[in-house]
Design a protein around this motif. Structure first.
Motif, PDB file in Angstrom:
ATOM      1  N   THR A 103       0.834  -1.207   0.000  1.00 32.68           N
ATOM      2  CA  THR A 103       0.000   0.000   0.000  1.00 32.68           C
ATOM      3  C   THR A 103       0.867   1.255   0.000  1.00 32.68           C
ATOM      4  OG1 THR A 103      -1.820  -1.116   1.137  1.00 32.68           O
ATOM      5  CG2 THR A 103      -1.733   1.289   1.321  1.00 32.68           C
ATOM      6  N   TYR A 104       1.932   1.220   0.780  1.00 28.95           N
ATOM      7  CA  TYR A 104       2.868   2.361   0.799  1.00 28.95           C
ATOM      8  C   TYR A 104       3.465   2.589  -0.587  1.00 28.95           C
ATOM      9  CZ  TYR A 104       7.234   4.876   1.413  1.00 28.95           C
ATOM     10  OH  TYR A 104       8.274   5.752   1.266  1.00 28.95           O
ATOM     11  N   LEU A 105       3.896   1.520  -1.246  1.00 33.25           N
ATOM     12  CA  LEU A 105       4.485   1.653  -2.578  1.00 33.25           C
ATOM     13  C   LEU A 105       3.470   2.215  -3.569  1.00 33.25           C
ATOM     14  CD1 LEU A 105       6.521  -1.679  -2.842  1.00 33.25           C
ATOM     15  CD2 LEU A 105       7.424   0.610  -2.474  1.00 33.25           C
ATOM     16  N   CYS A 106       2.237   1.715  -3.511  1.00 33.33           N
ATOM     17  CA  CYS A 106       1.181   2.223  -4.398  1.00 33.33           C
ATOM     18  C   CYS A 106       0.942   3.708  -4.153  1.00 33.33           C
ATOM     19  CB  CYS A 106      -0.115   1.438  -4.191  1.00 33.33           C
ATOM     20  SG  CYS A 106      -0.044  -0.300  -4.671  1.00 33.33           S
ATOM     21  N   TYR A 107       0.905   4.090  -2.887  1.00 32.65           N
ATOM     22  CA  TYR A 107       0.675   5.486  -2.523  1.00 32.65           C
ATOM     23  C   TYR A 107       1.805   6.381  -3.031  1.00 32.65           C
ATOM     24  CZ  TYR A 107       0.750   9.619   0.470  1.00 32.65           C
ATOM     25  OH  TYR A 107       0.816  10.907   0.927  1.00 32.65           O
ATOM     26  N   GLU A 108       3.048   5.951  -2.804  1.00 36.66           N
ATOM     27  CA  GLU A 108       4.194   6.742  -3.251  1.00 36.66           C
ATOM     28  C   GLU A 108       4.205   6.878  -4.782  1.00 36.66           C
ATOM     29  OE1 GLU A 108       7.503   7.922  -1.384  1.00 36.66           O
ATOM     30  OE2 GLU A 108       5.591   8.473  -0.496  1.00 36.66           O
ATOM     31  N   GLY A 109       3.964   5.763  -5.474  1.00 32.20           N
ATOM     32  CA  GLY A 109       3.956   5.808  -6.931  1.00 32.20           C
ATOM     33  C   GLY A 109       2.834   6.673  -7.473  1.00 32.20           C
ATOM     34  N   ALA A 110       1.635   6.528  -6.905  1.00 32.11           N
ATOM     35  CA  ALA A 110       0.488   7.325  -7.360  1.00 32.11           C
ATOM     36  C   ALA A 110       0.719   8.808  -7.083  1.00 32.11           C
ATOM     37  CB  ALA A 110      -0.791   6.855  -6.658  1.00 32.11           C
ATOM     38  N   GLU A 111       1.349   9.120  -5.950  1.00 31.75           N
ATOM     39  CA  GLU A 111       1.622  10.514  -5.618  1.00 31.75           C
ATOM     40  C   GLU A 111       2.596  11.129  -6.615  1.00 31.75           C
ATOM     41  OE1 GLU A 111       3.570  11.447  -1.864  1.00 31.75           O
ATOM     42  OE2 GLU A 111       1.901  12.776  -1.416  1.00 31.75           O
ATOM     43  N   LYS A 112       3.604  10.352  -7.023  1.00 31.67           N
ATOM     44  CA  LYS A 112       4.551  10.851  -8.022  1.00 31.67           C
ATOM     45  C   LYS A 112       3.838  11.123  -9.351  1.00 31.67           C
ATOM     46  CE  LYS A 112       8.563   8.405  -6.107  1.00 31.67           C
ATOM     47  NZ  LYS A 112       9.499   9.522  -5.915  1.00 31.67           N
ATOM     48  N   VAL A 113       2.971  10.197  -9.762  1.00 32.47           N
ATOM     49  CA  VAL A 113       2.226  10.381 -11.013  1.00 32.47           C
ATOM     50  C   VAL A 113       1.310  11.600 -10.907  1.00 32.47           C
ATOM     51  CG1 VAL A 113       0.479   9.364 -12.530  1.00 32.47           C
ATOM     52  CG2 VAL A 113       2.326   7.930 -11.634  1.00 32.47           C
ATOM     53  N   TRP A 114       0.621  11.742  -9.797  1.00 33.05           N
ATOM     54  CA  TRP A 114      -0.304  12.859  -9.607  1.00 33.05           C
ATOM     55  C   TRP A 114       0.430  14.199  -9.707  1.00 33.05           C
ATOM     56  CZ3 TRP A 114      -5.500  13.460  -9.219  1.00 33.05           C
ATOM     57  CH2 TRP A 114      -5.959  14.689  -8.748  1.00 33.05           C
ATOM     58  N   HIS A 115       1.540  14.306  -9.022  1.00 34.41           N
ATOM     59  CA  HIS A 115       2.272  15.576  -9.033  1.00 34.41           C
ATOM     60  C   HIS A 115       2.957  15.833 -10.374  1.00 34.41           C
ATOM     61  CE1 HIS A 115       1.617  16.990  -4.980  1.00 34.41           C
ATOM     62  NE2 HIS A 115       1.841  15.770  -4.520  1.00 34.41           N
ATOM     63  N   LYS A 116       3.229  14.768 -11.110  1.00 28.01           N
ATOM     64  CA  LYS A 116       3.791  14.948 -12.442  1.00 28.01           C
ATOM     65  C   LYS A 116       2.804  15.649 -13.360  1.00 28.01           C
ATOM     66  CE  LYS A 116       6.579  14.285 -15.963  1.00 28.01           C
ATOM     67  NZ  LYS A 116       7.843  15.054 -16.086  1.00 28.01           N
ATOM     68  N   PHE A 117       1.530  15.295 -13.247  1.00 25.31           N
ATOM     69  CA  PHE A 117       0.521  15.834 -14.164  1.00 25.31           C
ATOM     70  C   PHE A 117      -0.292  16.983 -13.568  1.00 25.31           C
ATOM     71  CE2 PHE A 117       1.236  11.512 -15.763  1.00 25.31           C
ATOM     72  CZ  PHE A 117       1.422  11.783 -17.106  1.00 25.31           C
ATOM     73  N   PHE A 118      -0.457  16.999 -12.255  1.00 24.13           N
ATOM     74  CA  PHE A 118      -1.345  17.995 -11.660  1.00 24.13           C
ATOM     75  C   PHE A 118      -0.680  18.847 -10.583  1.00 24.13           C
ATOM     76  CE2 PHE A 118      -3.949  14.271 -12.853  1.00 24.13           C
ATOM     77  CZ  PHE A 118      -4.727  14.869 -13.830  1.00 24.13           C
ATOM     78  N   GLY A 119       0.573  18.545 -10.263  1.00 23.20           N
ATOM     79  CA  GLY A 119       1.242  19.286  -9.205  1.00 23.20           C
ATOM     80  C   GLY A 119       1.713  20.643  -9.678  1.00 23.20           C
ATOM     81  N   HIS A 120       2.083  21.477  -8.725  1.00 26.42           N
ATOM     82  CA  HIS A 120       2.634  22.794  -9.044  1.00 26.42           C
ATOM     83  C   HIS A 120       4.063  22.845  -8.534  1.00 26.42           C
ATOM     84  CE1 HIS A 120       2.245  24.068  -4.794  1.00 26.42           C
ATOM     85  NE2 HIS A 120       1.118  23.381  -4.823  1.00 26.42           N
ATOM     86  N   HIS A 121       4.879  23.620  -9.210  1.00 23.25           N
ATOM     87  CA  HIS A 121       6.293  23.705  -8.864  1.00 23.25           C
ATOM     88  C   HIS A 121       6.510  24.821  -7.852  1.00 23.25           C
ATOM     89  CE1 HIS A 121       7.271  20.892 -12.035  1.00 23.25           C
ATOM     90  NE2 HIS A 121       6.513  21.587 -12.846  1.00 23.25           N
ATOM     91  N   THR A 233       9.264   4.893 -10.496  1.00 23.94           N
ATOM     92  CA  THR A 233       7.830   5.074 -10.247  1.00 23.94           C
ATOM     93  C   THR A 233       7.032   3.890 -10.779  1.00 23.94           C
ATOM     94  OG1 THR A 233       8.058   7.484 -10.367  1.00 23.94           O
ATOM     95  CG2 THR A 233       5.848   6.577 -10.665  1.00 23.94           C
ATOM     96  N   ILE A 234       7.344   3.471 -12.008  1.00 23.80           N
ATOM     97  CA  ILE A 234       6.658   2.306 -12.579  1.00 23.80           C
ATOM     98  C   ILE A 234       6.907   1.068 -11.732  1.00 23.80           C
ATOM     99  CG2 ILE A 234       6.496   0.797 -14.589  1.00 23.80           C
ATOM    100  CD1 ILE A 234       5.292   3.588 -14.982  1.00 23.80           C
ATOM    101  N   ALA A 235       8.150   0.917 -11.258  1.00 28.10           N
ATOM    102  CA  ALA A 235       8.485  -0.248 -10.435  1.00 28.10           C
ATOM    103  C   ALA A 235       7.693  -0.248  -9.137  1.00 28.10           C
ATOM    104  CB  ALA A 235       9.987  -0.266 -10.139  1.00 28.10           C
ATOM    105  N   MET A 236       7.531   0.938  -8.525  1.00 31.61           N
ATOM    106  CA  MET A 236       6.747   1.022  -7.299  1.00 31.61           C
ATOM    107  C   MET A 236       5.306   0.581  -7.529  1.00 31.61           C
ATOM    108  SD  MET A 236       8.024   4.611  -5.652  1.00 31.61           S
ATOM    109  CE  MET A 236       7.550   4.368  -3.969  1.00 31.61           C
ATOM    110  N   LEU A 237       4.700   1.093  -8.601  1.00 35.48           N
ATOM    111  CA  LEU A 237       3.310   0.760  -8.900  1.00 35.48           C
ATOM    112  C   LEU A 237       3.168  -0.714  -9.248  1.00 35.48           C
ATOM    113  CD1 LEU A 237       2.340   3.898 -11.011  1.00 35.48           C
ATOM    114  CD2 LEU A 237       1.646   3.388  -8.668  1.00 35.48           C
ATOM    115  N   TRP A 238       4.108  -1.240 -10.012  1.00 38.69           N
ATOM    116  CA  TRP A 238       4.056  -2.644 -10.420  1.00 38.69           C
ATOM    117  C   TRP A 238       4.194  -3.568  -9.202  1.00 38.69           C
ATOM    118  CZ3 TRP A 238       9.341  -4.957 -11.678  1.00 38.69           C
ATOM    119  CH2 TRP A 238       9.258  -6.346 -11.719  1.00 38.69           C
ATOM    120  N   VAL A 239       5.243  -3.344  -8.401  1.00 40.72           N
ATOM    121  CA  VAL A 239       5.474  -4.217  -7.250  1.00 40.72           C
ATOM    122  C   VAL A 239       4.352  -4.064  -6.229  1.00 40.72           C
ATOM    123  CG1 VAL A 239       7.016  -4.720  -5.325  1.00 40.72           C
ATOM    124  CG2 VAL A 239       7.973  -4.209  -7.578  1.00 40.72           C
TER     125      VAL A 239
END
Length: 340
Positions: A103-121, A233-239
């Protein structure tokens, strides 16, 4: 007395034979456990360079060395004994620990994807030289803390793969996995973060070819780091997704597991490439499941993060701590277009 000595020597010889017979099992178990944890290893190697990115080049390797020893200490002194005790007395808990880590890995990976597309710098913070002498220690401490979480998942995955072995064989396998993975990760990290310095050194050579290759290394490192982060990131989501997929199946909810295997079946029978295609379908499905579960966890946790006195900044890591190590410069490749 002599009879007792002979008996003792016989026992020692018997133990030696047992140990020799176990070597192959230990080697095979270590390889199996390490391979299963490879996805988390990739993410560990992808995360750590962020902590020394922008640091004074003279401090990069000392920082990595401190993180390396912290990581090894995490695995051998804290995580390994705890896992051995759990596996010996309450092994039923291990699948739940594994799913918590997934669950932690899924959360970390999803957070990276979210901030990649919707995050602000956010604006970069001041470099460490302007923030005091404690900044580097703060960065190293943050890196070791993040490594502890990833190390827990690596060790739990490894333990789960060799759960049928005796406790002593498990202990030896986990020690081997811990040492080899830590050396592999931080050896790769050291090479990655010093690659631009190697490139800068080559640009100062007399050879035009060396200069061009050095400039290519320096200019190419941002792309390399970006690629490693993407793969991590892909590895986190996959595993993470695969752990959750198998976990819910073992708990009695078969629908997601059966669906993935139904999608695998049409391609698995293709000659030559069927095995690879089946693995690819399973991996993609696991990554999608990981992303979906990670987004659900984000939707629950992020509102809580706003009211709790602690929390993580974007990308799941404390960006302020990461940038705190920066000394404000990195080597730049000179213009070699007019060289030689």
């Amino acid at each position: 007395m002599s009879g007792g000595l002979v008996a003792l020597l016989d026992d020692v010889a018997a133990l030696a034979r047992i140990a020799a017979a176990s070597v192959d099992d230990i080697a095979a178990g270590a390889a199996k456990a390490g391979a299963k944890a490879a996805g988390v290893v990739i993410d560990d190697a992808a995360v750590t360079p962020q902590y020394v990115s922008g640091a004074d080049p003279s401090r990069e390797l000392p920082m990595i060395k401190r993180i390396f020893w912290g990581s090894l200490r995490n695995k051998l002194l804290f995580i390994l004994p705890a896992l051995l005790l759990i596996s010996a007395f309450i092994p039923v808990v291990i699948p739940f620990i594994l799913m918590l880590g997934g669950t932690y890995l899924c959360y970390e990976g999803a957070e990276k994807v979210w901030h990649k597309f919707f995050g602000h710098h956010e604006a970069a913070e001041a470099p460490a030289v302007e923030r005091g002498p404690g900044a580097e220690s703060k960065v190293v401490k943050g890196a070791i803390t993040t490594d502890f979480i990833l190390s827990c998942e690596i060790m739990v995955i490894s333990m789960n793969e060799v759960g049928d072995a005796s406790i002593w064989v498990r202990a030896v396998i986990l020690v081997i996995v811990a040492i080899l993975i830590t050396v592999l990760v931080y050896g790769a990290v050291a090479l990655i973060v010093k690659m631009d310095d190697i490139g800068l050194h080559l640009t100062r050579k007399d050879s035009a070819g060396s200069q061009r290759f050095g400039a290519l290394l320096v200019r190419g490192m941002p792309a390399v780091l970006a690629a490693i982060t993407f793969i991590g990131t892909i590895a986190m989501l996959w595993v993470g997704g695969h752990i959750m997929l198998v976990g819910v199946h073992d708990l009695g909810w078969d629908a997601p597991y059966d669906l993935v295997h139904a999608l695998e079946h049409p391609v698995a029978g293709i000659a030559v490439v069927g095995g690879f295609l089946g693995w690819l379908v399973n991996t993609l499905c696991s990554a999608v499941i990981g992303l979906a579960w990670g987004l659900v966890v984000m939707a629950v946790l992020h509102p809580l993060m706003k009211v709790l006195p602690f929390g993580k900044k974007k990308d799941g890591h404390d960006d302020g701590d990461t940038r705190a190590a920066a000394a404000g410069h990195r080597p730049q490749a000179p213009d070699t277009d007019s060289a030689g």
